[in-house]
Scaffold this active site. Structure first.
Site, PDB file in Angstrom:
ATOM      1  N   MET A 124      20.474   5.908 -44.057  1.00 43.80           N
ATOM      2  CA  MET A 124      20.847   5.035 -43.539  1.00 43.80           C
ATOM      3  C   MET A 124      19.951   3.867 -44.283  1.00 43.80           C
ATOM      4  SD  MET A 124      18.598   6.476 -40.014  1.00 43.80           S
ATOM      5  CE  MET A 124      18.965   5.038 -38.989  1.00 43.80           C
ATOM      6  N   HIS A 125      19.665   2.482 -43.198  1.00 44.39           N
ATOM      7  CA  HIS A 125      19.235   1.596 -43.701  1.00 44.39           C
ATOM      8  C   HIS A 125      19.514   0.639 -44.605  1.00 44.39           C
ATOM      9  CE1 HIS A 125      16.041   2.938 -41.028  1.00 44.39           C
ATOM     10  NE2 HIS A 125      16.157   4.266 -42.250  1.00 44.39           N
TER      11      HIS A 125
ATOM     12  N   ASP B 238      23.302   9.696 -41.077  1.00 43.62           N
ATOM     13  CA  ASP B 238      22.602  11.029 -41.553  1.00 43.62           C
ATOM     14  C   ASP B 238      21.804  12.343 -40.366  1.00 43.62           C
ATOM     15  OD1 ASP B 238      20.316   9.905 -42.498  1.00 43.62           O
ATOM     16  OD2 ASP B 238      20.086  10.493 -44.341  1.00 43.62           O
TER      17      ASP B 238
END
Length: 514
Positions: free
Chosen positions: A85-86, A244
């Protein structure tokens, strides 16, 4: 045999795994690594082209292994994406990557977090996106680029997350899937749309953001060029996929009320399914994250401990095994040997407490400067106590996460364990004892890749829903019940553990303390 392909774009590499539609068993898999760069202290970047080349290689290898078993590429009915992520992937007008991706682990954007919080308003930010601005999230990283690389930022036309960049290359479609978009600090998590209030406050042009798409619906299909490069058939539907942790939850069947997931990887998480977008309001800043689930019309609450498996790896690498043990140990796995040593120590490690804050801590402290260590060390302790106390300290940190989620009123009837640490029967028992709940292990050995494949099955019409996909393929393999005989010892140790952070914070939890 009908199959589904799951891709999991991790921090160390990409996993491609092919699963049978009928029962979810693994037909073939492949893993390819790529580098992680640290140009400066606290920075973490990766080259998206490295992801792409590894993805192509992993798909080809997976399909070749499957063909040796008589399973053909034409049998692949859908592809699902999971990923870290991110991250910030910026494309220019010609859809070329402008700079290396600033990934989730990067910590350079503290000033942007503070500015964003002040600009939007701390309470308003929680109201709009359900989460605070953290250095791990996407928006502060994007603002860092705007502040520090203005000429480059002026050329940016599209922001994508890591797995969504891979989607673009597979299909030609620019989109951001909802569970991943929730981690940008730009999404109205309650309604699943970009927050216009936040975008206006931080003066970010909405045109840079792609459409938000569902996790379990087709977002595109394999194009001719990718078919040539990988061996996949043209037109295979590519699902929205998921972040995830969201895909890990799907892969373990955590898609209905009453179920939670404990993952013990490099970091550790406690994730609970939620039917409504609940936000922790016990303090000025939520101590757990509220994100959209990959299951439709659902959310999850998640607490994160930064140094779970990381703490055990540090122990292995820096304290390690005595030379005589290495000489006679032929089992192959140093972690198994460490667990054998720890098993000889009673619950509570005879008063030794480990704080697993080797990379700061997220839940419940949100403190990048938190520091780890052993407290209560005496001459009577030995390496066995050090090992067990690390296992217990990580479990105490997970209990911090678990307790906050319980405080939100969620019903937690069963906790499913996953990740490398969950492979240890001793560590599972310690976690079950400290959480005071039954821990179960499922057949989801491939974790997020399996969840991504199940989402692809729904997108391709193979399964009618995410819940049905999980019912058909996810099975409980082992159960670990909490031992009531050690409950009192662990309760006392946990009370000591909880008292240590606030006691030590004035001394060590500040910039430049060490």
């Amino acid at each position: 045999m009908q199959t589904l392909l799951g891709l999991d774009l991790g921090t160390t590499g990409v996993k491609a795994a092919l699963f049978a539609v009928e029962d979810g068993h693994v037909v073939a898999d492949a893993f390819y690594e790529y580098p992680l760069f640290h140009p400066h202290p606290g920075w973490a970047e990766q080259n998206p082209q490295d992801w792409w080349q590894a993805t192509l290689a992993a798909i080809r290898s997976c399909l070749e292994k499957a063909e040796k078993q008589g399973v053909k590429p034409a049998d692949v009915k859908g592809l699902g994406l999971s990923g870290q992520m991110h991250g910030v992937v910026l494309l220019d007008e010609a859809d070329q990557v402008l700079r290396p991706c600033i990934i989730w682990a990067d910590q350079r954007s503290e000033a942007q977090c503070q500015w964003m919080t002040e600009r939007v308003g701390a309470s308003k930010l929680i109201e709009y996106v359900s989460n605070p601005a953290l250095t791990g999230f996407t928006a502060p990283k994007l603002l860092w680029v705007r502040d520090n690389e203005p000429a480059l930022f002026a050329r940016a036309r599209t922001l994508l997350l890591p797995k969504d960049y891979i989607r673009y290359l597979l299909t030609g479609v620019k989109a951001m899937e909802i569970s991943d978009a929730a981690g940008t600090c730009l999404l109205d998590v309650k309604h699943g749309v970009w927050s216009q209030e936040v975008l206006k406050a931080i003066e970010l042009d909405p045109a840079i953001l792609p459409p938000v798409v569902p996790a379990d619906a087709a977002s595109g299909s394999i194009n001719a060029e990718v078919a040539h490069l990988t061996g996949l058939p043209v037109g295979v539907p590519v699902a929205g996929g998921g972040a995830d942790n969201a895909c890990g939850a799907v892969g373990n069947g955590v898609v209905v009320p009453g179920l939670a997931l404990v993952s013990v990887g490099t970091s550790g998480i406690v994730l609970s399914y939620a039917e409504t977008p609940q936000v922790d309001t016990s303090g000025p800043v939520p101590r757990v994250h509220t994100f959209n689930h990959a299951a439709p019309d659902a959310w999850y609450l998640m607490g994160v401990t930064q140094g779970a498996g990381l703490s055990m790896r540090w122990l292995r690498d820096n304290i390690g095994l005595p030379e005589r043990a290495l000489e006679r140990w032929t089992g192959g796995d140093a972690y198994d040997y460490l667990a054998q040593e720890a098993a000889g120590v009673p619950a509570g490690s005879e008063g030794l407490i480990f704080l697993p804050y080797l990379q700061g801590e997220r839940t419940p402290h949100l403190d990048a400067y938190a520091r780890g260590g052993w407290i209560g060390l005496t001459a009577s302790h030995d390496r066995r106590h050090l090992i067990r106390s690390v296992m217990e300290g990580v479990a105490f940190s997970l209990k911090d996460c678990f307790s906050i989620i319980q405080e939100q009123g969620l019903r937690l009837e069963q906790v499913r364990a996953t990740g490398g640490g969950a492979k240890s029967p001793l560590w599972r028992q310690i976690i079950a004892d400290i959480l005071g709940v039954e821990l179960v292990v499922t057949n989801a050995s491939e974790g997020p890749a399996f969840g991504a494949a199940l989402l692809a099955g729904v997108a391709a019409g193979v399964y009618p829903s995410v819940q049905v996909a999980c019912e058909k393929t996810v099975r409980v393999l082992e159960k670990t019940e909490p031992d009531q005989n050690v409950a009192s010892a662990y309760q006392q140790a946990y009370e000591t553990y909880r008292a240590l952070y606030p006691a030590l914070k004035p001394i060590i939890s500040r910039p430049g303390a060490f």
